[in-house]
Enzyme design. Structure first.
Site, mmCIF file in Angstrom:
data_model
loop_
_atom_site.group_PDB
_atom_site.id
_atom_site.type_symbol
_atom_site.label_atom_id
_atom_site.label_comp_id
_atom_site.label_asym_id
_atom_site.label_seq_id
_atom_site.Cartn_x
_atom_site.Cartn_y
_atom_site.Cartn_z
ATOM 1 N N ASP A 54 34.491 45.629 53.465
ATOM 2 C CA ASP A 54 34.258 44.232 53.071
ATOM 3 C C ASP A 54 34.882 43.254 54.071
ATOM 4 O O ASP A 54 34.593 42.053 54.018
ATOM 5 C CB ASP A 54 34.922 43.971 51.703
ATOM 6 C CG ASP A 54 33.922 43.909 50.570
ATOM 7 O OD1 ASP A 54 32.782 43.510 50.808
ATOM 8 O OD2 ASP A 54 34.319 44.241 49.436
ATOM 9 N N LYS A 113 24.353 47.878 45.015
ATOM 10 C CA LYS A 113 24.996 48.554 46.147
ATOM 11 C C LYS A 113 24.764 50.065 46.056
ATOM 12 O O LYS A 113 24.493 50.721 47.064
ATOM 13 C CB LYS A 113 26.503 48.234 46.172
ATOM 14 C CG LYS A 113 26.788 46.796 46.591
ATOM 15 C CD LYS A 113 28.223 46.352 46.349
ATOM 16 C CE LYS A 113 28.342 44.852 46.650
ATOM 17 N NZ LYS A 113 29.664 44.271 46.380
ATOM 18 N N GLN A 145 35.376 45.630 43.988
ATOM 19 C CA GLN A 145 34.497 44.517 43.599
ATOM 20 C C GLN A 145 35.334 43.389 43.004
ATOM 21 O O GLN A 145 36.173 43.623 42.136
ATOM 22 C CB GLN A 145 33.460 45.034 42.582
ATOM 23 C CG GLN A 145 32.416 44.019 42.185
ATOM 24 C CD GLN A 145 31.469 43.626 43.330
ATOM 25 O OE1 GLN A 145 31.168 44.426 44.215
ATOM 26 N NE2 GLN A 145 31.010 42.398 43.324
#
Ligand code: GUN
Length: 284
Positions: A119, A52, A96
């Site tokens: 997200d 990322k 994460q």
């Protein structure tokens, strides 16, 4: 022989377009920034975060990494999220997953401001997806929908079978496919007669994390097969959840592993960061 859906190539095209959009934002004095929180030492997570960060660098998005000790308390995690929520230079926040068991990930996702939730895991954004309203769509399902679009695959009236009911992939995928007028079946570890469901699928999407689980006999002729799995086989080779070699002969379209869904997930994350930047900073 099937058409191999080239996620790597498509993701590259998307990233090139995003790079131009990012340059335009910078010309207007706006610098997109993503904050990523990584808790503990989970090896796959470290690799995902590294990828990322590389994608951000390529596009021109500033990347700020917060590495937290595995013994951090819930309060410390929430305090950090709240600090990042208040920081106007940060447009997107990503926690994460997985995080260590002593922590409540649902509360953490709930605390990320919906406007910064790139997200799409905050319940507000999940709810908007259910209602088919503009929102941040979870990156893997979003990437899969972009693949359908790019290969002119119309979901209207199609039987879509999804295997795997995770909050990150399976559940948001139900809504994405439903919003495109598909007839959706979702299967999971307690599903009986799995093969009956997979055999009737015009489109089969597999996200269970079991190497080569879907075999040729489970797939309808000319089905479209999307493989979300990333596993290692007995020889350490990267494999998907689908027995690609054999299923490829029967499917009309199929995604490879690697080079299929994986690169699309990161491209859509980058897309969501720029979307967050625009929502917050531009009023035209
Ligand atoms: N862990 C595995 N996939 C994802 C993802 O898309 N987002 C986050 N935050 N964590 C993940």
């Amino acid at each position: 022989m099937s058409v191999i859906i080239d996620g790597k190539k498509l993701a590259k095209e998307i990233r090139e377009n995003l790079k131009i959009k990012c340059e335009e934002l910078k010309e207007r004095g706006i610098e997109p920034k993503l904050a990523v929180i990584l808790v503990g030492n989970d090896k796959p997570s470290q690799i995902y975060v590294k990828n990322k960060s590389k994608a951000c660098e390529e596009i021109g998005i500033k990347f700020e990494e917060y590495l937290l000790d595995e013994n951090i308390t819930q309060k410390e995690l929430i305090n950090l999220i709240e600090k990042l929520n208040k920081d106007n230079t940060i447009h997107g926040i990503l926690l994460q997953s997985p995080i260590p068991e002593q922590l409540d990930i649902n509360e953490a996702f709930r605390k990320i401001l919906p406007e910064k939730d790139v997200d799409g895991f905050n319940p507000v954004n999940v709810g908007k997806l259910v209602l088919n309203q503009d929102t941040f769509v979870s990156c893997t399902p979003y990437g899969i929908m972009k693949m359908f679009e790019a290969y002119n695959i119309d979901l209207t009236g199609k039987n879509v079978t999804i295997i795997g009911r995770s909050n990150i992939v399976g559940k948001p995928l139900i809504q994405c496919c439903l919003n495109k007028n598909a007839t959706v079946t979702i299967c999971h570890s307690k599903t009986k007669e799995l093969k009956e469901h997979t055999k009737k699928a015009d489109i089969l999407i597999v996200a269970i994390g079991k190497s080569k689980f879907i075999t040729e006999d489970m797939v309808k002729k000319d089905a479209i097969v999307i493989d979300v799995g990333i596993n290692r086989d007995e020889n350490g080779k990267l494999t998907g959840d689908v027995d690609f070699e054999n299923v490829e002969k029967k499917a009309s379209f199929i995604t490879p592993v690697p080079g299929g869904v994986g690169p699309m997930t990161i491209a859509m994350l980058m897309n969501n960061v720029l979307k967050a930047t625009k929502n917050l900073e531009i009023n035209d």
